[in-house]
Design an enzyme around this catalytic site. Structure first.
Site, short mmCIF file in Angstrom:
data_model
loop_
_atom_site.label_atom_id
_atom_site.label_comp_id
_atom_site.label_asym_id
_atom_site.label_seq_id
_atom_site.Cartn_x
_atom_site.Cartn_y
_atom_site.Cartn_z
CB THR A 118 -0.91 0.01 1.25
OG1 THR A 118 -1.51 1.30 1.40
CG2 THR A 118 -0.13 -0.28 2.52
CE1 TYR A 142 -3.57 -2.27 5.32
CE2 TYR A 142 -3.30 -0.02 4.54
CZ TYR A 142 -3.53 -1.36 4.29
OH TYR A 142 -3.70 -1.78 3.00
#
Ligand code: UFG
Length: 328
Positions: A118, A142
């Site tokens: 990501t 995350y």
């Protein structure tokens, strides 16, 4: 004989779209999923193998049953806001899960690994061009967990010869244009589906998280990429590994940034309905601007996004939103 590909998270949003693309490319996608956030109804393009990445035996069983030629690893907790409240879960489920999966792949002799990482691994780098060479400085758990897995894969290559293609996604949006699979999260946290809910009257309003960012209209800017384009890149990444090419990182974004207010305006135009909005506080963990500055996927994989303009992404999501969603 068609080859199998093990798709972790294959019952989830991006994983189910990947299964569709793999089937279209002649593979048999095996959805490996614990159905914690995924949907049985989303598994339409190959078998479902129920299992959990924290249960090594269930992973080994999948490799034994299907002898996949490659792994596509989508299964993960992926909510920035939640990761700030419960980092332990993110480290445990994302990082330990990936370690178990990579160990099992090596044990089975399956040494081609496509991983969904990501742009959240970049953190908040005002004015810096984000590409594969940019420093990774995540500002939420995350992003930290995904960065840890990128490093884990490098160690596995050195120790075991596991080759990987790592895709760093920007904001994935839209749905299968044929609406066979779509985006359905419980609870929903993502901008576009929440906005469509507000437009459809399923919630009172969309709350804009922060209007005082250092951006032209004060709201966060993101680079939205259509899920169908994104999974096409994955098939190309798989072919890259099958051709014997080396491990490689690719950013996947459209290269265009849109503010939350611009997405609201585009949704109003596409649906021809008003978007009820409320201006709220910033959400912890959000970077002001995340836009891809990379051309590598196009240059090296021949990736050409077809549907990653805002109107098409919102239109496809709106069509899915109005069709029958998953029941189970
Ligand atoms: N937003 C709102 N209101 C909402 C929801 C979102 O204003 O109700 C804003 C967010 O603050 C952000 C933008 O809309 O600025 C997009 O938010 P999303 O929650 O849709 O997506 P994120 O950018 O937080 O995260 C997504 C994926 C991550 C991925 C990340 C990369 O969920 O997995 O994109 O930017 F890492």
């Amino acid at each position: 004989m068609a080859e199998h590909v093990l798709v972790t998270g294959g019952a989830g949003y991006i994983g189910a779209h990947a299964c569709k693309a793999l089937k279209a490319a002649g593979y048999i996608p095996v959805a490996f999923d614990n159905l914690s956030t995924g949907w049985r109804d989303a598994v339409k393009f190959g078998p479902l193998h129920e299992g959990d990445l924290l249960d090594r035996a269930s992973i080994d069983a999948a490799f034994k049953a299907f002898r996949p030629v490659a792994v596509m690893h989508f299964a993960a907790l992926s909510l920035v806001g939640e990761s700030m409240k419960n980092p332990g879960r993110y480290w445990r489920e994302n990082v330990l899960g990936a370690a178990n999966l990579a160990d099992a792949a090596v044990a089975a002799g399956c040494l081609s690994f496509v991983f969904s990482s990501t742009c959240a691994t970049y953190g908040d780098q005002d004015g810096v061009v984000l590409n594969e060479n940019t420093d990774q400085l995540p500002i939420n758990a995350y992003g930290q967990s995904k960065l840890a897995i990128e490093k884990l894969l490098a160690d596995f290559e050195a120790a075991h010869g596991l080759r990987s293609v790592i895709f760093r996604y920007f904001n994935v949006a839209g749905c299968d244009p044929e609406a066979e699979v779509g985006e359905q999260h419980v609870p929903e946290t993502h901008l576009i589906p929440l906005m469509l809910d507000a437009i459809a009257g399923k919630r009172d309003a969309l709350t804009i998280f922060g209007t005082d960012y250092n951006t032209p209209d004060g709201t966060c800017i993101r680079d939205y990429v259509h899920v169908s384009d994104l999974v096409d890149a994955h098939v190309k990444g798989l072919e890259w590994l099958k051709a014997g090419k080396g491990s490689r990182v690719f950013c996947l974004g459209s290269g265009d940034g849109f503010s939350v207010r611009q997405v609201v305006e585009a949704s109003r135009a596409v649906t021809n309905r008003e978007v009820p909005i409320v201006e709220g506080e910033r959400r912890p963990g959000d970077a002001a601007v995340l836009v891809s500055g990379s051309h590598r996927a196009t240059d090296e994989l021949g990736w050409e996004p077809q549907r990653s303009d805002l109107a098409t992404m919102i239109g496809d999501a709106w069509r899915w939103h109005q069709s029958a969603p998953y029941d189970s």
